[in-house]
Write an enzyme that holds these catalytic residues in place. Sequence first.
Site, PDB file in Angstrom:
ATOM      1  N   CYS A 185      -5.239  49.881  -5.890  1.00  0.00           N
ATOM      2  CA  CYS A 185      -4.541  51.132  -6.221  1.00  0.00           C
ATOM      3  C   CYS A 185      -5.399  52.003  -7.127  1.00  0.00           C
ATOM      4  CB  CYS A 185      -3.200  50.839  -6.895  1.00  0.00           C
ATOM      5  SG  CYS A 185      -1.945  50.291  -5.723  1.00  0.00           S
ATOM      6  N   CYS A 189       1.400  49.711  -6.030  1.00  0.00           N
ATOM      7  CA  CYS A 189       1.854  49.298  -7.364  1.00  0.00           C
ATOM      8  C   CYS A 189       1.304  50.239  -8.435  1.00  0.00           C
ATOM      9  CB  CYS A 189       1.441  47.855  -7.641  1.00  0.00           C
ATOM     10  SG  CYS A 189      -0.314  47.654  -8.025  1.00  0.00           S
ATOM     11  N   ARG A 201       7.465  56.808  21.374  1.00  0.00           N
ATOM     12  CA  ARG A 201       8.176  56.065  20.344  1.00  0.00           C
ATOM     13  C   ARG A 201       9.680  56.061  20.642  1.00  0.00           C
ATOM     14  NH1 ARG A 201       4.465  53.656  18.769  1.00  0.00           N
ATOM     15  NH2 ARG A 201       3.825  53.231  16.631  1.00  0.00           N
ATOM     16  N   CYS A 207      -3.125  47.676  -9.476  1.00  0.00           N
ATOM     17  CA  CYS A 207      -4.118  46.695  -9.007  1.00  0.00           C
ATOM     18  C   CYS A 207      -5.454  47.389  -8.739  1.00  0.00           C
ATOM     19  CB  CYS A 207      -3.616  45.976  -7.757  1.00  0.00           C
ATOM     20  SG  CYS A 207      -3.607  46.978  -6.259  1.00  0.00           S
ATOM     21  N   CYS A 219      -3.120  48.199  -1.405  1.00  0.00           N
ATOM     22  CA  CYS A 219      -2.498  47.521  -2.554  1.00  0.00           C
ATOM     23  C   CYS A 219      -2.195  46.072  -2.185  1.00  0.00           C
ATOM     24  CB  CYS A 219      -1.201  48.224  -2.946  1.00  0.00           C
ATOM     25  SG  CYS A 219      -0.288  47.387  -4.267  1.00  0.00           S
ATOM     26  N   CYS A 261       4.599  54.439   9.955  1.00  0.00           N
ATOM     27  CA  CYS A 261       3.593  53.661  10.700  1.00  0.00           C
ATOM     28  C   CYS A 261       2.652  54.537  11.495  1.00  0.00           C
ATOM     29  CB  CYS A 261       4.280  52.612  11.567  1.00  0.00           C
ATOM     30  SG  CYS A 261       3.107  51.512  12.377  1.00  0.00           S
ATOM     31  N   CYS A 295       7.945  49.397  17.182  1.00  0.00           N
ATOM     32  CA  CYS A 295       6.493  49.507  17.278  1.00  0.00           C
ATOM     33  C   CYS A 295       5.908  48.264  17.954  1.00  0.00           C
ATOM     34  CB  CYS A 295       5.948  49.676  15.860  1.00  0.00           C
ATOM     35  SG  CYS A 295       4.175  49.635  15.691  1.00  0.00           S
ATOM     36  N   HIS A 296       4.685  48.411  18.472  1.00  0.00           N
ATOM     37  CA  HIS A 296       4.000  47.281  19.096  1.00  0.00           C
ATOM     38  C   HIS A 296       3.809  46.110  18.141  1.00  0.00           C
ATOM     39  CE1 HIS A 296       3.020  49.091  22.927  1.00  0.00           C
ATOM     40  NE2 HIS A 296       2.964  50.220  22.252  1.00  0.00           N
ATOM     41  N   THR A 297       3.721  46.408  16.861  1.00  0.00           N
ATOM     42  CA  THR A 297       3.510  45.327  15.897  1.00  0.00           C
ATOM     43  C   THR A 297       4.747  44.424  15.822  1.00  0.00           C
ATOM     44  OG1 THR A 297       2.067  46.818  14.711  1.00  0.00           O
ATOM     45  CG2 THR A 297       2.717  44.832  13.559  1.00  0.00           C
ATOM     46  N   HIS A 349       9.592  47.861  10.826  1.00  0.00           N
ATOM     47  CA  HIS A 349       8.776  48.355   9.712  1.00  0.00           C
ATOM     48  C   HIS A 349       8.551  49.861   9.750  1.00  0.00           C
ATOM     49  CE1 HIS A 349       6.019  47.760  13.044  1.00  0.00           C
ATOM     50  NE2 HIS A 349       5.264  48.683  12.483  1.00  0.00           N
ATOM     51  N   GLU A 350       9.378  50.582  10.539  1.00  0.00           N
ATOM     52  CA  GLU A 350       9.200  52.044  10.573  1.00  0.00           C
ATOM     53  C   GLU A 350      10.514  52.680  10.150  1.00  0.00           C
ATOM     54  OE1 GLU A 350       7.772  53.394  14.396  1.00  0.00           O
ATOM     55  OE2 GLU A 350       5.875  52.346  14.147  1.00  0.00           O
ATOM     56  N   ARG A 362       0.979  41.051  -1.449  1.00  0.00           N
ATOM     57  CA  ARG A 362       0.476  40.690  -0.118  1.00  0.00           C
ATOM     58  C   ARG A 362       0.768  39.222   0.246  1.00  0.00           C
ATOM     59  NH1 ARG A 362       0.403  40.744   4.396  1.00  0.00           N
ATOM     60  NH2 ARG A 362      -1.288  39.982   5.651  1.00  0.00           N
TER      61      ARG A 362
HETATM   62  N1  APR Z   1      -8.646  52.307  28.345  1.00  0.00           N
HETATM   63  C1  APR Z   1      -8.026  53.446  27.973  1.00  0.00           C
HETATM   64  N2  APR Z   1      -6.728  53.487  27.618  1.00  0.00           N
HETATM   65  C2  APR Z   1      -6.042  52.340  27.646  1.00  0.00           C
HETATM   66  C3  APR Z   1      -6.618  51.104  28.034  1.00  0.00           C
HETATM   67  C4  APR Z   1      -8.008  51.124  28.405  1.00  0.00           C
HETATM   68  N3  APR Z   1      -8.628  50.024  28.793  1.00  0.00           N
HETATM   69  N4  APR Z   1      -5.677  50.149  27.958  1.00  0.00           N
HETATM   70  C5  APR Z   1      -4.541  50.751  27.526  1.00  0.00           C
HETATM   71  N5  APR Z   1      -4.742  52.068  27.345  1.00  0.00           N
HETATM   72  C6  APR Z   1      -3.799  53.085  26.880  1.00  0.00           C
HETATM   73  C7  APR Z   1      -2.385  52.896  27.400  1.00  0.00           C
HETATM   74  O1  APR Z   1      -2.236  53.469  28.702  1.00  0.00           O
HETATM   75  C8  APR Z   1      -1.554  53.629  26.344  1.00  0.00           C
HETATM   76  O2  APR Z   1      -1.336  54.988  26.679  1.00  0.00           O
HETATM   77  O3  APR Z   1      -3.666  52.990  25.472  1.00  0.00           O
HETATM   78  C9  APR Z   1      -2.413  53.543  25.090  1.00  0.00           C
HETATM   79  C10 APR Z   1      -1.836  52.673  23.977  1.00  0.00           C
HETATM   80  O4  APR Z   1      -0.661  53.252  23.546  1.00  0.00           O
HETATM   81  P1  APR Z   1       0.572  52.410  23.026  1.00  0.00           P
HETATM   82  O5  APR Z   1       0.625  51.144  23.796  1.00  0.00           O
HETATM   83  O6  APR Z   1       1.772  53.301  23.011  1.00  0.00           O
HETATM   84  O7  APR Z   1       0.135  51.994  21.514  1.00  0.00           O
HETATM   85  P2  APR Z   1       0.323  52.702  20.089  1.00  0.00           P
HETATM   86  O8  APR Z   1       1.690  52.534  19.595  1.00  0.00           O
HETATM   87  O9  APR Z   1      -0.260  54.074  20.105  1.00  0.00           O
HETATM   88  O10 APR Z   1      -0.618  51.742  19.228  1.00  0.00           O
HETATM   89  C11 APR Z   1      -1.984  51.613  19.526  1.00  0.00           C
HETATM   90  O11 APR Z   1      -2.541  50.784  17.362  1.00  0.00           O
HETATM   91  O12 APR Z   1      -1.137  50.164  15.661  1.00  0.00           O
HETATM   92  C12 APR Z   1      -1.934  49.719  16.689  1.00  0.00           C
HETATM   93  O13 APR Z   1      -0.907  47.657  17.357  1.00  0.00           O
HETATM   94  C13 APR Z   1      -1.114  48.996  17.740  1.00  0.00           C
HETATM   95  O14 APR Z   1      -3.047  48.171  18.757  1.00  0.00           O
HETATM   96  C14 APR Z   1      -2.022  49.122  18.899  1.00  0.00           C
HETATM   97  C15 APR Z   1      -2.624  50.508  18.734  1.00  0.00           C
HETATM   98 ZN    ZN Z   2       4.081  50.029  13.482  1.00  0.00          ZN
HETATM   99 ZN    ZN Z   3      -1.578  48.077  -6.106  1.00  0.00          ZN
END
Ligand code: APR
Ligand code: ZN
Ligand code: ZN
Length: 375
Positions: A104, A98, A370, A101, A112, A175, A46-48, A68-69, A116
């Site tokens: 929860c 939990c 993904r 808390c 929760c 996620c 994931c991006h995170t 984390h997934e 943390r």
């Molecule tokens: N305008 C429109 N679309 C955009 C722009 C913009 N300015 N910039 C980027 N995008 C599009 C990208 O082309 C892409 O298809 O946003 C999409 C983002 O998708 P992913 O990068 O695959 O991200 P994703 O995993 O869906 O997560 C999105 O949620 O959980 C959070 O950290 C994560 O901030 C991220 C968001």
């Molecule tokens: Zn994630």
């Molecule tokens: Zn809790």
Amino acid sequence: MTSRETITCKAAVAWEAKAPVSIETIEVAPPGPNEVRVKVVATGVCHTDAYTLSGQDSEGVFPVVLGHEGAGVVESIGENVSHVAPGDHVIMAYIPECGHCKFCKSTKTNLCSTIRATQGKGLMPDGTVRFSCKGKKLFHYMGTSTFAEYTVVADISVVKIRDDAPLDKVCLLACGITTGIGAVRKSCKVEAGSSVAVFGLGGVGLSVIQGAKIAGASTIYAVDVNPGKFDIAKQMGATHFVNPKAHSEPIQKVLVGMTDGGFDYTFECIGRTDTMRAALEACHKGWGESCIIGVAGAGQEISTRPFQLVTGRVWRGSAFGGYKSRSELPTLIDEYLKGEVKIDELITKTYPLDKTNDAFDDMHSGKNIRGVVLY
Ligand code: APR
Ligand code: ZN
Ligand code: ZN
């Protein structure tokens, strides 16, 4: 059944920020009281994870086992663990539950907060770690650390799931998919017949689209600067497609013009403060609600004219879709197995553990909705 044995296994270790992860042999200590050791079967990338690896995450600590997934099978449990047993199928949740808390106990939130403080520092709840490699201790991540063949997590972070759910698919419910669907259903409670706009068509945005379709939204606008995402958005239920780059005016102005005043609900699934503003301002006067799901860079701030809110627009946010992990995720799995929630369509590619860096590369290049690492 408690275990006193240390397990030696493979993991993708992030030794430092701004460097690829490294495939290493690590030691995983047995679970302590109220802890569970899980054999990880599959984990999404994931991006995170990438954000932390990039060094921008103010909570990031190294060396660390990211991830984390994940979904897997309980290998052993520590003392006082009663809700899972070895052999149980589980998802590791970065927001635990939990049950006691104030968060929860509230029906209004899933946040929760019991563990943390230690989770944010990369530690188990007792302040120590269970991973080591080459004589060095490794930190945990998000209370999950799923980029290892075995991980140890707090028992309140373990969601017991049904045995017939394919772990290589339902890992993604840990996620983005849950985040997107839940933002629609639980955080915003989108009503049938609503008009919806989704900014960003990654795994999160596409899941907002499927959530909006399940909720019976009448129109679902998919907004992305990459028109290559429109096909899959259509498959998930989007009805209209807008590329901001194809317009010279600000995107909110374009959308408001296309929809007789804007949307009932908008969702920001990108993580940019300019699109957060655009999403809010694309809401209809008097009742439109905008939900921030994307995670903006550390220290960034959002802005709009207060008049936008005075005239009835609502700005809200959602984490993990408002789902309480242990009590509510199992229903989402039921819906997946009934064919009502889509996961398979969002998995672009799978990888073995030693190709975890390829999964990061394919995510960065925009190839993957993904990527899933299979152990
Ligand atoms: N305008 C429109 N679309 C955009 C722009 C913009 N300015 N910039 C980027 N995008 C599009 C990208 O082309 C892409 O298809 O946003 C999409 C983002 O998708 P992913 O990068 O695959 O991200 P994703 O995993 O869906 O997560 C999105 O949620 O959980 C959070 O950290 C994560 O901030 C991220 C968001
Ligand atoms: Zn994630
Ligand atoms: Zn809790």
